[in-house]
Design a protein around this motif. Structure first.
Motif, PDB file in Angstrom:
ATOM      1  N   GLU A 226       7.499   5.761  -4.263  1.00  0.00           N
ATOM      2  CA  GLU A 226       7.743   6.217  -5.639  1.00  0.00           C
ATOM      3  C   GLU A 226       7.688   7.737  -5.714  1.00  0.00           C
ATOM      4  N   ALA A 227       6.695   8.331  -5.047  1.00  0.00           N
ATOM      5  CA  ALA A 227       6.554   9.795  -5.084  1.00  0.00           C
ATOM      6  C   ALA A 227       7.754  10.469  -4.417  1.00  0.00           C
ATOM      7  N   ALA A 228       8.220   9.909  -3.279  1.00  0.00           N
ATOM      8  CA  ALA A 228       9.360  10.505  -2.566  1.00  0.00           C
ATOM      9  C   ALA A 228      10.611  10.437  -3.438  1.00  0.00           C
ATOM     10  N   LEU A 229      10.762   9.314  -4.115  1.00  0.00           N
ATOM     11  CA  LEU A 229      11.935   9.126  -4.988  1.00  0.00           C
ATOM     12  C   LEU A 229      11.883  10.106  -6.163  1.00  0.00           C
ATOM     13  N   ALA A 230      10.695  10.233  -6.780  1.00  0.00           N
ATOM     14  CA  ALA A 230      10.543  11.140  -7.924  1.00  0.00           C
ATOM     15  C   ALA A 230      10.838  12.570  -7.487  1.00  0.00           C
TER      16      ALA A 230
ATOM     17  N   ASP B 285       0.827  -1.216   0.000  1.00  0.00           N
ATOM     18  CA  ASP B 285       0.000   0.000   0.000  1.00  0.00           C
ATOM     19  C   ASP B 285       0.860   1.264   0.000  1.00  0.00           C
ATOM     20  N   GLY B 286       2.085   1.140   0.544  1.00  0.00           N
ATOM     21  CA  GLY B 286       2.958   2.326   0.634  1.00  0.00           C
ATOM     22  C   GLY B 286       3.810   2.534  -0.606  1.00  0.00           C
ATOM     23  N   ALA B 287       3.644   1.686  -1.619  1.00  0.00           N
ATOM     24  CA  ALA B 287       4.529   1.769  -2.799  1.00  0.00           C
ATOM     25  C   ALA B 287       4.455   3.147  -3.443  1.00  0.00           C
TER      26      ALA B 287
END
Ligand code: BYC
Length: 346
Positions: A328-332, A322-324
């Motif tokens: 992904e957003a933090a990495l982007a 659920d946290g994927a």
């Protein structure tokens, strides 16, 4: 009560029991420089010194630390589940606020511990993958259900009480980042244990039904808490080396005994009976004798067949999946910022 002031006498150290740090031998084919590094490491351990992340250490020492610290981290985050389950059902606003703080602390402990393990060269993704695929262990105790509010109090009193007993000596662990993380963890665990005991004291002043709930919860959790300290010393494959390396400071059986001896008077004050007909003071040993722990049940639970293993692992895997999108957003976002900084610097 267990507090930070629970101190470990030097006699409890493996070293003072006559063991010196003649550690896992350097293989015969090791180069002269490797042998010199090993000798330096041994000397540091013998002198009760600390080992820090960038210093040379034997592979087996590193591996043992990754195993123990990551299992400990997993235990903290899986340990959030049985209690988190009661946040929405806490009997008052005060109890709810305390429980939220406690569960949040456990998440924080997991983070300190994953960070400490990362300093040894393993990634958080690797550790979590090992948890999610069932390769890594976590504490047996979190595979039992919390059936009612008395269980939440008993988890605080006994489970956190056992955890503190095990963790205070880890504040003197030879690996610096683990030892430092444990100092803070133990301070918070002390509050966790006290809040559980206090919640039970209140219930024990209540109705006959409330008192019976507390006794029933103690009956169900007592033996599981004794097993938390791990197998008897004679069946503990990792103990001897862990003690020589100054990772473990007190053996599984000795910690279990300290826990029993500390808990008996607390049970008396609370007004509950510990469910062991063999529990009695032994004048000669100056310690309590206690009955047989069911090790078959312990191993079945450790090996994935306890009452809640599947549920606990399922909840962790779901949280990860659920946290994927957050990861992904933090990495982007980080990549975007980095690109902008590089553009500005150019
Ligand atoms: N459950 O040779 P041994 C908390 C495994 S967090 C499952 O004696 P060692 C809390 C052991 O790993 C509590 N497995 O091992 C959190 C080994 O298997 P592997 C967690 C267990 O490492 C939230 C095998 O049995 N605390 O309290 O010398 C809310 C043989 O054992 C257990 C820590 O992790 C168990 N109970 O000693 C509230 C503390 N016991 O790895 C509370 C740090 C043993 O060889 N860890 N095993 O496959 C330690 O102090 C030590 O690792 C242990 C075991 C004393 C646990």
């Amino acid at each position: 009560m267990y507090t930070q002031s629970f101190s470990v006498s030097d006699q409890d150290d493996a070293k003072s029991a006559g063991q010196t740090a003649s550690l896992v031998a350097v293989p015969k084919q090791a180069s002269a420089s490797e042998q010199a590094l090993q000798a330096q490491f041994d000397e540091r351990i013998d002198a009760d010194g600390r080992v820090e992340p960038r210093e040379w250490m034997p592979d087996a020492y590193r591996k043992t630390l990754v195993r123990q610290i990551s299992q400990h981290a997993h235990s903290e985050i899986v340990g959030m589940l049985p209690e988190g389950n009661w946040i929405s059902r806490a009997p008052s606003l005060k109890r709810k606020a305390i429980l939220i703080a406690k569960v949040q602390d456990e998440g924080g402990h997991g983070l300190y511990l994953y960070s400490a393990a990362e300093t040894l060269g393993t990634s958080r993704d690797q550790m979590l993958d090992a948890l999610h695929t069932g390769k890594a262990k976590y504490s047996s105790i979190f595979n039992y259900p919390t059936l009612n509010w008395a269980d939440v109090g008993v988890v605080g009193w006994l489970v956190d009480g056992a955890a503190i007993m095990n963790q205070i000596p880890l504040c003197r662990c030879s690996y610096g980042p683990y030892a430092r993380a444990m100092v803070r963890v133990c301070k918070e665990e002390s509050f966790h244990q006290r809040q559980g005991y206090e919640a039970l004291l209140v219930m024990m002043q209540g109705t006959a039904e409330q008192k019976a709930m507390v006794q029933d919860a103690v009956n169900r959790w007592w033996w599981k808490c004794l097993a938390m300290f791990g197998p008897p010393d004679a069946d503990s494959p990792n103990s001897a080396q862990g003690m020589r390396w100054g990772i473990k400071r007190i053996s599984n059986d000795d910690l279990r005994q300290k826990f029993v001896d500390a808990t008996v008077p607390q049970a008396k004050v609370l007004g509950v009976t510990l469910p062991d007909p063999d529990l009695k003071w032994n004048e000669e040993r100056q310690a309590h004798d206690y009955g047989q722990i069911d090790w078959d049940e312990f191993w079945a639970t450790v090996n994935g067949n306890g009452p809640c293993n599947k549920e606990r692992l399922g909840a962790r895997v779901k949280a990860w999946n659920d946290g994927a999108w957050v990861r992904e957003a933090a990495l982007a976002h980080a990549q975007k910022q980095q690109a902008r900084q590089m553009k500005e610097a150019a």
